[in-house]
Design a protein around this motif. Structure first.
Motif, PDB file in Angstrom:
ATOM      1  N   SER A  60      -6.283   2.364   3.792  1.00  0.00           N
ATOM      2  CA  SER A  60      -5.261   1.381   4.173  1.00  0.00           C
ATOM      3  C   SER A  60      -5.869   0.138   4.825  1.00  0.00           C
ATOM      4  O   SER A  60      -5.393  -0.982   4.595  1.00  0.00           O
ATOM      5  CB  SER A  60      -4.220   2.009   5.111  1.00  0.00           C
ATOM      6  OG  SER A  60      -4.814   2.483   6.304  1.00  0.00           O
ATOM      7  N   PHE A 111       0.847  -1.189   0.000  1.00  0.00           N
ATOM      8  CA  PHE A 111       0.000   0.000   0.000  1.00  0.00           C
ATOM      9  C   PHE A 111       0.886   1.245   0.000  1.00  0.00           C
ATOM     10  O   PHE A 111       1.772   1.376   0.844  1.00  0.00           O
ATOM     11  CB  PHE A 111      -0.897  -0.005   1.230  1.00  0.00           C
ATOM     12  CG  PHE A 111      -1.889   1.119   1.273  1.00  0.00           C
ATOM     13  CD1 PHE A 111      -3.031   1.077   0.494  1.00  0.00           C
ATOM     14  CD2 PHE A 111      -1.679   2.225   2.087  1.00  0.00           C
ATOM     15  CE1 PHE A 111      -3.957   2.111   0.526  1.00  0.00           C
ATOM     16  CE2 PHE A 111      -2.592   3.260   2.124  1.00  0.00           C
ATOM     17  CZ  PHE A 111      -3.737   3.207   1.337  1.00  0.00           C
ATOM     18  N   HIS A 157      -2.316   3.121   8.822  1.00  0.00           N
ATOM     19  CA  HIS A 157      -1.319   2.399   8.040  1.00  0.00           C
ATOM     20  C   HIS A 157      -0.275   1.722   8.917  1.00  0.00           C
ATOM     21  O   HIS A 157       0.124   0.576   8.671  1.00  0.00           O
ATOM     22  CB  HIS A 157      -0.647   3.381   7.061  1.00  0.00           C
ATOM     23  CG  HIS A 157       0.431   2.789   6.233  1.00  0.00           C
ATOM     24  ND1 HIS A 157       1.772   3.062   6.422  1.00  0.00           N
ATOM     25  CD2 HIS A 157       0.382   1.914   5.206  1.00  0.00           C
ATOM     26  CE1 HIS A 157       2.487   2.404   5.548  1.00  0.00           C
ATOM     27  NE2 HIS A 157       1.673   1.695   4.795  1.00  0.00           N
ATOM     28  N   GLU A 171       2.432   4.530   0.947  1.00  0.00           N
ATOM     29  CA  GLU A 171       2.386   5.165   2.267  1.00  0.00           C
ATOM     30  C   GLU A 171       1.556   6.443   2.237  1.00  0.00           C
ATOM     31  O   GLU A 171       1.827   7.352   1.453  1.00  0.00           O
ATOM     32  CB  GLU A 171       3.799   5.488   2.747  1.00  0.00           C
ATOM     33  CG  GLU A 171       3.844   6.054   4.153  1.00  0.00           C
ATOM     34  CD  GLU A 171       5.260   6.260   4.645  1.00  0.00           C
ATOM     35  OE1 GLU A 171       5.420   6.822   5.746  1.00  0.00           O
ATOM     36  OE2 GLU A 171       6.197   5.869   3.934  1.00  0.00           O
ATOM     37  N   SER A 184      -7.858   6.977   4.089  1.00  0.00           N
ATOM     38  CA  SER A 184      -6.738   6.656   3.199  1.00  0.00           C
ATOM     39  C   SER A 184      -6.905   5.322   2.490  1.00  0.00           C
ATOM     40  O   SER A 184      -6.158   5.018   1.564  1.00  0.00           O
ATOM     41  CB  SER A 184      -5.427   6.642   3.992  1.00  0.00           C
ATOM     42  OG  SER A 184      -5.365   5.487   4.822  1.00  0.00           O
TER      43      SER A 184
END
Length: 267
Positions: free
Chosen positions: A49, A13, A23, A15, A47
């Motif tokens: 994540s 993934f 994350h 950053e 995001s």
């Protein structure tokens, strides 16, 4: 990889630089996921994540976020199975826009707020060409990567302050973060491979939604696991305020009032 269940963890993934992103906590979160899950919902994806972790674990993954720029990340990396941006796509995004006069929002609103005029003009031209990409997932990747490029360029990675250009002229800050003075185009080209390389197929029909979660929940069923990480009430994490520029750029509003020093959209 020796085992199928581990294969997807070869995909990394990209950053994030996002307030509250989990994350760095994914390994801890993974420990508490039951073994019998087949379908999972990330209700406030941000995001993306955590949704990406679900996809890596072979779950049918539903991600959702109220902000469309976050939804674009979901389309690009959760729902998308195989589509990537090619060199030809990049040439199209960089070409002089045929309808340039319809795309001057960044130049007219955010020049000398977050960007110098040349950078704002580049962003407008890039945005004008995104709809020319012949695939929804290519468009989502373009939105995702250019939005991430903007957060890389701005100190603190958000747009809730008016110090962007001040910091970009501070030699000491530049020493710590050269992206402050790098062209957005250069940053885009640097991180593009990371996003292309994060696209994979987990053999499931994953979906990314852009809805109020209270409207979405009655429309979906057969969810084994729901992950809720809502905005923190009474905290400073005002996502619409901190990331207003990314939502404005993605939606490209022409009917909003842009208020205060940071030119945040209203309402």
């Amino acid at each position: 990889m020796l085992f199928k269940e581990d294969k997807n963890f070869g995909f990394q993934f990209p950053e994030p630089q996002y307030l509250g992103a989990k994350h760095t906590h994914l390994a801890w979160i993974k420990k508490f996921i039951p073994r019998n899950v087949t379908t999972a919902l990330d209700a406030f994806s941000g995001s993306q994540s955590v949704a990406f972790l679900f996809k890596q674990m072979w779950f049918t993954t539903f991600s959702n976020d109220f902000l469309n720029f976050n939804n674009q990340i979901g389309l690009a990396l959760i729902e998308n199975k195989e589509v990537k941006l090619t060199k030809e796509d990049i040439k199209l995004l960089y070409q002089p826009a045929a309808n340039k006069t319809d795309f001057e929002l960044m130049e007219n609103t955010f020049t000398n707020v977050f960007f110098e005029k040349k950078e704002a003009e580049f962003l407008d031209n890039f945005r004008a060409n995104i709809p020319l990409l012949d695939n929804t997932f290519k468009q989502a990747l373009a939105y995702t990567i250019i939005n991430r490029s903007m957060t890389r360029k701005i100190t603190m990675g958000h747009f809730g302050h008016t110090q962007a250009l001040v910091y970009a002229s501070d030699p000491e800050r530049i020493k710590r973060n050269r992206s402050l003075i790098r062209p957005i185009k250069e940053i885009f080209e640097e991180i593009l491979p990371k996003y292309n390389n994060a696209v994979f197929d987990n053999e499931k029909e994953n979906r990314s939604f852009n809805k109020n979660i209270l409207d979405l929940l009655p429309t979906i069923d057969n969810i084994d696991l729901a992950y809720f990480d809502p905005p923190y009430c009474d905290s400073h994490a005002d996502y619409q305020g901190f990331y207003h520029l990314l939502e404005t750029y993605t939606e490209y509003w022409k009917d909003k009032e842009f208020i205060n020093g940071i030119k945040r959209y209203e309402p």
